[in-house]
Design a protein around this motif. Structure first.
Motif, PDB file in Angstrom:
ATOM      1  N   THR A  54       0.840  -1.196   0.000  1.00 11.53           N
ATOM      2  CA  THR A  54       0.000   0.000   0.000  1.00 11.53           C
ATOM      3  C   THR A  54       0.879   1.252   0.000  1.00 11.53           C
ATOM      4  OG1 THR A  54      -0.087   0.205   2.419  1.00 11.53           O
ATOM      5  CG2 THR A  54      -1.741  -1.222   1.366  1.00 11.53           C
ATOM      6  N   PRO A  55       0.346   2.389  -0.459  1.00  8.34           N
ATOM      7  CA  PRO A  55       1.127   3.623  -0.424  1.00  8.34           C
ATOM      8  C   PRO A  55       1.596   3.980   0.990  1.00  8.34           C
ATOM      9  CG  PRO A  55      -0.750   3.893  -1.861  1.00  8.34           C
ATOM     10  CD  PRO A  55      -0.941   2.572  -1.164  1.00  8.34           C
ATOM     11  N   GLU A  56       0.787   3.635   1.969  1.00  9.14           N
ATOM     12  CA  GLU A  56       1.189   3.927   3.351  1.00  9.14           C
ATOM     13  C   GLU A  56       2.421   3.122   3.746  1.00  9.14           C
ATOM     14  OE1 GLU A  56      -2.622   5.490   2.587  1.00  9.14           O
ATOM     15  OE2 GLU A  56      -1.994   3.405   2.343  1.00  9.14           O
TER      16      GLU A  56
ATOM     17  N   MET B 262       4.671   2.036   1.602  1.00  6.36           N
ATOM     18  CA  MET B 262       5.756   2.639   0.828  1.00  6.36           C
ATOM     19  C   MET B 262       6.320   3.847   1.550  1.00  6.36           C
ATOM     20  SD  MET B 262       6.557   5.525  -1.088  1.00  6.36           S
ATOM     21  CE  MET B 262       4.954   6.228  -1.443  1.00  6.36           C
ATOM     22  N   TYR B 263       5.427   4.694   2.074  1.00  3.92           N
ATOM     23  CA  TYR B 263       5.852   5.914   2.747  1.00  3.92           C
ATOM     24  C   TYR B 263       6.736   5.589   3.957  1.00  3.92           C
ATOM     25  CZ  TYR B 263       5.541  10.201   5.502  1.00  3.92           C
ATOM     26  OH  TYR B 263       5.844  11.308   6.247  1.00  3.92           O
ATOM     27  N   ILE B 264       6.338   4.580   4.713  1.00  2.00           N
ATOM     28  CA  ILE B 264       7.119   4.186   5.890  1.00  2.00           C
ATOM     29  C   ILE B 264       8.515   3.733   5.474  1.00  2.00           C
ATOM     30  CG2 ILE B 264       7.298   2.478   7.748  1.00  2.00           C
ATOM     31  CD1 ILE B 264       4.202   2.576   7.908  1.00  2.00           C
ATOM     32  N   LYS B 265       8.588   2.930   4.400  1.00  2.00           N
ATOM     33  CA  LYS B 265       9.887   2.451   3.920  1.00  2.00           C
ATOM     34  C   LYS B 265      10.750   3.602   3.426  1.00  2.00           C
ATOM     35  CE  LYS B 265       8.918  -2.346   2.627  1.00  2.00           C
ATOM     36  NZ  LYS B 265       9.076  -3.366   1.560  1.00  2.00           N
ATOM     37  N   ALA B 266      10.144   4.506   2.665  1.00  2.00           N
ATOM     38  CA  ALA B 266      10.894   5.635   2.121  1.00  2.00           C
ATOM     39  C   ALA B 266      11.335   6.589   3.227  1.00  2.00           C
ATOM     40  CB  ALA B 266      10.047   6.375   1.093  1.00  2.00           C
ATOM     41  N   LYS B 267      10.463   6.793   4.207  1.00  2.00           N
ATOM     42  CA  LYS B 267      10.765   7.709   5.315  1.00  2.00           C
ATOM     43  C   LYS B 267      11.927   7.192   6.153  1.00  2.00           C
ATOM     44  CE  LYS B 267       9.275  11.424   7.662  1.00  2.00           C
ATOM     45  NZ  LYS B 267       9.147  12.767   7.054  1.00  2.00           N
ATOM     46  N   ALA B 268      11.993   5.869   6.303  1.00  2.00           N
ATOM     47  CA  ALA B 268      13.076   5.278   7.096  1.00  2.00           C
ATOM     48  C   ALA B 268      14.431   5.588   6.472  1.00  2.00           C
ATOM     49  CB  ALA B 268      12.873   3.770   7.209  1.00  2.00           C
ATOM     50  N   GLY B 269      14.473   5.622   5.121  1.00  2.00           N
ATOM     51  CA  GLY B 269      15.694   6.027   4.433  1.00  2.00           C
ATOM     52  C   GLY B 269      16.817   5.030   4.435  1.00  2.00           C
ATOM     53  N   ALA B 270      16.639   3.887   5.103  1.00  2.00           N
ATOM     54  CA  ALA B 270      17.730   2.928   5.260  1.00  2.00           C
ATOM     55  C   ALA B 270      18.172   2.329   3.926  1.00  2.00           C
ATOM     56  CB  ALA B 270      17.302   1.814   6.212  1.00  2.00           C
ATOM     57  N   SER B 271      17.232   2.199   2.986  1.00  2.00           N
ATOM     58  CA  SER B 271      17.567   1.554   1.713  1.00  2.00           C
ATOM     59  C   SER B 271      18.038   2.529   0.640  1.00  2.00           C
ATOM     60  CB  SER B 271      16.347   0.778   1.191  1.00  2.00           C
ATOM     61  OG  SER B 271      16.020  -0.278   2.061  1.00  2.00           O
TER      62      SER B 271
ATOM     63  N   TYR C 205      -1.556  10.599  -4.351  1.00  2.00           N
ATOM     64  CA  TYR C 205      -1.756  11.320  -3.091  1.00  2.00           C
ATOM     65  C   TYR C 205      -0.564  11.185  -2.165  1.00  2.00           C
ATOM     66  CZ  TYR C 205      -3.074   6.938  -0.634  1.00  2.00           C
ATOM     67  OH  TYR C 205      -3.091   5.675  -0.075  1.00  2.00           O
ATOM     68  N   MET C 206       0.148  10.047  -2.255  1.00  2.00           N
ATOM     69  CA  MET C 206       1.337   9.892  -1.437  1.00  2.00           C
ATOM     70  C   MET C 206       2.527  10.639  -2.038  1.00  2.00           C
ATOM     71  SD  MET C 206       1.934   8.774   1.509  1.00  2.00           S
ATOM     72  CE  MET C 206       0.713   7.522   1.916  1.00  2.00           C
ATOM     73  N   ILE C 207       2.539  10.758  -3.368  1.00  2.00           N
ATOM     74  CA  ILE C 207       3.563  11.587  -4.012  1.00  2.00           C
ATOM     75  C   ILE C 207       3.374  13.042  -3.584  1.00  2.00           C
ATOM     76  CG2 ILE C 207       4.417  12.450  -6.228  1.00  2.00           C
ATOM     77  CD1 ILE C 207       3.659   9.744  -7.453  1.00  2.00           C
TER      78      ILE C 207
END
Length: 346
Positions: free
Chosen positions: A62-64, A66-75, A85-87
Motif C-alpha cells: 500500500t502507499p502507506e 511505501m511511505y514508511i519504507k521511504a521515510k526510514a531512508g535505510a535503503s 496522493y502519497m507523491i
C-alpha cells in the motif's frame, strides 16, 4: 626500499583497475521500490545488461507502507513508483527531487491528460506510469449488480463471500461514496459515519487483503471483491463468469507515477530507467504484465481490440466524470488512520 615497493604496488593496482574496469564492489546499483506484480521483471534484466549495473528491487502493498519504507531512508531508494496522493505528501515534505527531463526524452509520449495534475501541477517531480480506478469485481452467476451501487458490498446475502481491501483510503473511499461524501473529506462526522458503515460490514467480510483478491475470484471462492481496475481486467481474462462495475455514486481515479526520492545516490541513472520505461516497447510489455490503463500515446494504438473494448481498461468517459482523485489530507491523515485502527480492532 619499502616505500618504493608500496608505490609500485599502488601503481599496479591502478593499472589493473583501468584494464579490467570497475570491480564488483564498484558496480552501480539502482535501488527501486514498487508495488508488487507491477512490472515485467524481464525489463529489469534488460536494463542491467544494457548499462552494466545491478538493480535492487523491493516491493510494497500500500502507499502507506511505501511511505514508511521511504521515510526510514535505510535503503536509499533511487526510484519509487507509487500513487498520486502519497507523491503529493512526499513533495510537501521535501522527500522528492525535481527531475532533469533532458534525461527523459520519452516523456513526450505521456498523454497531456495526465500532466499538470494536482499532485504535481507543474510537472516537475513525477512521470505518470499507469492509471485506473477502484470498483467491484463480481461473479455474474451469484451477484446481481444491476443496481450499480457500492451498496452491494453490504449485501447480507453474500455474507463471508465479500473481499475488501486492506487499504484505509480505498475501503474508506467505498464507504464515503456510498454515503454521498467526498473520498477526500476531513469532516470528522462524515468519517465517523463511514467507519460505522465499515464496522457494520465486517461480519460479512471473508477477508481484508491487498494482493490476492483476483485469484480468489478466479477460483470462484468469493462472490465479489473491492479491486483496482487492472486486477479486474486480469481476473476477467481468466474467468468469463467475472465482470466489473464502477458504482454509480462515483469512484476514485488514480495515477501512479515514477519519482526520485531525495535518498537517491544515482539520480541520472534513475532518470535513464524512467526514460526506458517510457519507450513504447517497454510500456506494451508492462501492459501485458499488469493490465492497467496506459498513459502512453503510442502504446495505446497497439493495444489489441479486445482489451480496448474492456471498460475496466478503457474506462468510459461518463464514469470518469463522476470520479475524484485522492489528495494528501496532510495532518488530517490521522483522522483516517485512527478510524481505520478502530474499525479493524472491532
Amino acid at each position: 626500499m619499502k616505500r618504493k615497493l608500496i608505490l609500485i604496488a599502488a601503481i599496479l593496482c591502478i593499472v589493473l583497475i583501468a584494464l579490467t574496469g570497475c570491480s564488483k564492489d564498484q558496480t552501480q546499483t539502482l535501488s527501486i521500490l514498487n508495488y508488487d506484480i507491477y512490472m515485467d521483471k524481464s525489463l529489469l534484466n534488460e536494463f542491467e545488461l544494457k548499462h552494466g549495473i545491478k538493480i535492487k528491487y523491493d516491493t510494497y502493498s500500500t502507499p502507506e507502507e511505501m511511505y514508511i519504507k521511504a521515510k526510514a531512508g535505510a535503503s536509499n531508494y533511487d526510484l519509487i513508483i507509487s500513487s498520486e496522493y502519497m507523491i503529493e505528501r512526499m513533495i510537501n515534505e521535501g522527500m522528492i527531487n525535481k527531475l532533469n527531463f533532458d534525461n527523459i526524452p520519452n516523456y513526450k509520449y505521456i498523454d497531456e491528460t495526465f500532466k499538470n495534475q494536482p499532485y504535481d501541477p507543474n510537472n516537475e517531480y513525477a512521470v505518470p506510469y499507469f492509471w485506473g480506478t477502484l470498483g467491484i469485481l463480481y461473479n455474474k452467476n451469484t451477484v446481481d449488480a444491476s443496481s450499480d451501487s457500492w451498496a452491494i458490498l453490504w449485501d447480507e446475502n453474500h455474507s463471508q463471500r465479500i473481499i475488501m481491501m486492506d487499504s484505509q483510503r480505498d475501503s474508506f473511499g467505498a464507504a464515503l461514496k456510498l454515503l454521498g461524501y467526498s473520498m477526500n473529506t476531513v469532516d470528522e462526522k462524515e468519517l465517523d459515519e463511514a467507519k460505522d458503515l465499515l464496522i457494520k460490514q465486517r461480519p460479512l467480510i471473508m477477508t481484508y487483503i491487498t494482493d490476492g483478491a483476483p485469484d480468489i475470484m478466479v477460483n470462484e471462492e468469493a462472490d465479489m471483491a473491492l479491486v483496482w481496475s487492472g486486477e479486474a481486467v486480469s481476473a476477467m481474462s481468466e474467468n468469463e463468469n467475472l465482470d466489473f462495475v464502477i458504482p454509480k455514486e462515483g469512484s476514485n481515479i488514480w495515477i501512479d507515477a515514477m519519482f526520485i526520492p531525495t535518498t537517491t545516490k544515482n539520480q541520472e541513472l534513475a532518470e535513464k530507467f524512467i526514460d526506458f520505461l517510457c519507450t513504447t516497447e517497454a510500456t506494451l510489455r508492462n501492459i501485458d504484465e499488469v493490465w492497467y490503463s496506459t498513459v502512453h500515446t503510442e502504446a495505446i494504438n497497439e493495444v489489441d481490440e479486445e482489451l480496448l473494448n474492456n471498460p475496466a481498461f478503457n474506462i468510459p468517459e461518463e464514469d470518469i466524470e463522476k470520479m475524484e482523485m485522492f489528495r494528501d489530507p496532510k495532518e488530517f491523515i490521522d483522522l483516517y488512520t485512527e478510524r481505520w485502527t478502530e474499525m479493524t480492532a472491532e
